[in-house]
Structure formats: structure tokens, C-alpha cells
Enzyme design. Sequence first.
Site, PDB file in Angstrom:
ATOM      1  N   CYS A 122      45.850 -64.615  60.225  1.00 36.64           N
ATOM      2  CA  CYS A 122      45.561 -66.048  60.388  1.00 36.64           C
ATOM      3  C   CYS A 122      45.785 -66.547  61.812  1.00 36.64           C
ATOM      4  O   CYS A 122      45.631 -67.728  62.082  1.00 36.64           O
ATOM      5  CB  CYS A 122      46.371 -66.875  59.399  1.00 36.64           C
ATOM      6  SG  CYS A 122      48.138 -66.919  59.736  1.00 36.64           S
ATOM      7  N   CYS A 156      60.757 -60.305  68.705  1.00 32.98           N
ATOM      8  CA  CYS A 156      61.627 -61.475  68.601  1.00 32.98           C
ATOM      9  C   CYS A 156      60.808 -62.597  67.957  1.00 32.98           C
ATOM     10  O   CYS A 156      59.964 -63.209  68.602  1.00 32.98           O
ATOM     11  CB  CYS A 156      62.107 -61.854  69.995  1.00 32.98           C
ATOM     12  SG  CYS A 156      63.393 -63.094  70.017  1.00 32.98           S
ATOM     13  N   CYS A 164      50.124 -63.314  63.882  1.00 32.35           N
ATOM     14  CA  CYS A 164      49.705 -62.724  62.620  1.00 32.35           C
ATOM     15  C   CYS A 164      48.245 -62.302  62.780  1.00 32.35           C
ATOM     16  O   CYS A 164      47.413 -63.094  63.207  1.00 32.35           O
ATOM     17  CB  CYS A 164      49.840 -63.741  61.485  1.00 32.35           C
ATOM     18  SG  CYS A 164      49.167 -63.161  59.906  1.00 32.35           S
TER      19      CYS A 164
END
Length: 135
Positions: A104, A124, A101
Site C-alpha cells: 500500500c 527502524c 509497505c
Amino acid sequence: MTGETRPKIQKSDEEWRKDLTPEQYHVTREHGTERAFTGPYWDNKREGVYRCVACGRPLFSSETKYDSGTGWPSFYAPMDDDAVSLHKDQSYSMTRTEVRCAECDSHLGHVFDDGPAPTGLRYCMNGNALNFEEK
């Protein structure tokens, strides 16, 4: 919000452990993985948005989700180019591209170049790294 730079969310290990289940913590903070066909969303066919379980950032749309047959939620593209960041992963005597991400730094999974058109990519993802928000 493509192109916009956001500050990274930073929390202590204690805060992450408080905010996440043990499975979510293992995947997102310890770069773990769930066993194939055991995590949430690998067979989800509903329309909606997949968000980072740790910070809520929108990452993937059901419009780019497909059945890769691998047992993990698979997508051919993130919602925005800047939703995820890519990192070289040389664990387990392999070289792969890790997906995190962008907000974060949570580990989400890996991306491979064996996906469908139009990108040819297979993101995936671990279901335990995602929350699903139905349309």
C-alpha cells in the site's frame, strides 16, 4: 509469497483518513515519525507478526525483532524480501533509505546498516505504522 507481484492498494486521501487514526495517518501517509520511546511496540517482547496498519500485510516477525536502544521497534530483516520497498529519502538535509509497505506504499520507517548479524541491517520502524498479531 516471495517473488509474487501484487497490485498496489490505492485509496483516496479521504479513505485513508477514515481508516487510520490521526497518528497512523501522519506516519504512513505524510511520512511522519513518532518520538522515540512513545509509540507502540518499541518494547514489545511477545511472539507474533507485525502487520502494516494500513493494509494488514505481514511485514516483520518477532523472531527478527531486537532491542536497538533507539526507542522504535527494530528488526534485522522483513518477513519476505518483497514485503517492503526501499526508497531514497533526502529529507532534513540527510540521505537515508526509507522503508514502505510494498502493498500500500505506507511509510514505515528507515533502514540502516548498523544492525546485528545475520544481515547487519536495522529496520527502524514506527510503531504507529504497525499492528501486532500475537502468536
